[in-house]
Design a protein around this motif. Structure first.
Motif, PDB file in Angstrom:
ATOM      1  N   ARG A  14       1.729  15.053  -5.832  1.00  0.00           N
ATOM      2  CA  ARG A  14       2.645  16.045  -5.466  1.00  0.00           C
ATOM      3  C   ARG A  14       2.696  17.079  -5.914  1.00  0.00           C
ATOM      4  N   SER A  41       3.717   1.892  -1.273  1.00  0.00           N
ATOM      5  CA  SER A  41       4.554   1.773  -2.772  1.00  0.00           C
ATOM      6  C   SER A  41       3.140   2.391  -3.285  1.00  0.00           C
ATOM      7  N   ARG A  42       1.909   2.058  -2.917  1.00  0.00           N
ATOM      8  CA  ARG A  42       0.648   2.484  -3.969  1.00  0.00           C
ATOM      9  C   ARG A  42       0.178   4.086  -4.232  1.00  0.00           C
ATOM     10  N   GLN A  86       1.224  -1.247   0.070  1.00  0.00           N
ATOM     11  CA  GLN A  86      -0.156  -0.079   0.364  1.00  0.00           C
ATOM     12  C   GLN A  86       1.081   1.561   0.162  1.00  0.00           C
ATOM     13  N   ASP A 100      -4.992  16.618  -2.774  1.00  0.00           N
ATOM     14  CA  ASP A 100      -3.819  15.540  -2.769  1.00  0.00           C
ATOM     15  C   ASP A 100      -4.300  14.384  -1.889  1.00  0.00           C
ATOM     16  N   GLN A 150       3.072   5.873  -2.476  1.00  0.00           N
ATOM     17  CA  GLN A 150       3.501   7.290  -3.224  1.00  0.00           C
ATOM     18  C   GLN A 150       3.179   7.264  -4.856  1.00  0.00           C
ATOM     19  N   LYS A 151       3.199   6.255  -5.381  1.00  0.00           N
ATOM     20  CA  LYS A 151       2.379   6.175  -6.944  1.00  0.00           C
ATOM     21  C   LYS A 151       2.153   6.822  -7.236  1.00  0.00           C
ATOM     22  N   ASN A 152       0.936   6.559  -6.129  1.00  0.00           N
ATOM     23  CA  ASN A 152      -0.747   7.587  -7.162  1.00  0.00           C
ATOM     24  C   ASN A 152      -0.900   8.664  -6.274  1.00  0.00           C
ATOM     25  N   THR A 153      -0.118   9.423  -5.378  1.00  0.00           N
ATOM     26  CA  THR A 153      -0.480  10.759  -4.530  1.00  0.00           C
ATOM     27  C   THR A 153      -0.192  11.653  -5.249  1.00  0.00           C
TER      28      THR A 153
END
Length: 236
Positions: A27, A19-20, A17, A212, A22-25
């Motif tokens: 910035r 990793s997901r 979760q 975000d 960090q990838k999808n939020t």
């Protein structure tokens, strides 16, 4: 102890979760605008804001809509404000301490702090965290001799829209334990006050967080700034 056990049990899910997220939020950058200045009329009052991305105003485009701007808007008619913002997105407590140590010794009447989210994401124990807070606030006292320190609590991260469960639940547990320690610490110091970051109250007012799902919106910064200003007005 139970929280440590729960953390160990959830590690596989947390890795996936995290990793997901960090990838999808999204910035979001820190807002533009001056971070030091003089505003208003009346008796001089000096303000310093220290901390992380929320202190820096992430979630809005300009400082006038962030915590700094909200505080200035509430206080500028009563005081000539000498204000300074020293905050950086992503900083945990140790990094905030390091940045504060580099600042010049200078008298500030009020110091406002916001720090802790990036300690939660590192799964720091409340016991270790409060020791860092003690070091942080002693440093503030030594360098700036404030009349009042206003410490903002760690947000209830289980309510962050950007975080899925069980990650959100676990972060919320860490934040809750940190806030319990912080509230106890603040209660022992006459010249300190604690502000709760109350997302449930904001939700009841139909207020949303920034896009975000992780930072305050303009409306939330306005309420936060007014809460700080009310404490200042009552104190001075």
């Amino acid at each position: 102890m139970w929280l440590k056990t729960a953390t160990l049990a959830l590690i596989p899910a947390l890795v996936i979760q995290g990793s997901r997220v960090q990838k999808n939020t999204i910035r979001l950058p820190e807002p533009s605008g001056e971070r030091k200045g003089i505003t208003g009329q009346g008796r001089p009052l000096s303000l310093l804001i220290l901390g992380d991305s929320a202190a820096a105003g992430v979630g809005v485009e300009h400082q006038q809509d962030a915590l700094l701007g909200a505080m200035i808007a509430e206080l500028k008619h009563q005081y000539q404000l000498h204000w300074c913002l020293e905050a950086q997105s992503g900083n945990n407590t140790a990094q905030v301490i390091h940045q504060t140590q580099k600042l010049s010794n200078q008298k500030y009447d009020v110091v406002v702090t916001s720090v802790g989210v990036n300690d939660v994401t590192k799964l720091m124990s409340a016991q270790k965290w409060i020791k860092q807070q003690q070091q942080f606030y002693q440093l503030i006292q030594d360098k700036f001799q404030p009349e009042l320190i206003i410490a903002t609590g760690v947000p209830p991260m289980h309510l962050f829209p950007a975080l899925p469960n069980p990650l959100a639940w676990l972060f919320g547990q860490y934040a809750q334990q940190m806030n319990q320690k912080l509230a106890q610490f603040v209660a022992q110091h006459d010249a300190m006050q604690w502000i709760e970051y109350d997302i449930q109250k904001y939700q009841s007012m139909n207020l949303e967080m920034a896009k975000d799902g992780f930072h305050p919106s303009k409306e939330i910064y306005k309420i936060w700034g007014k809460d700080v200003a009310d404490r200042v007005l009552a104190w001075f």
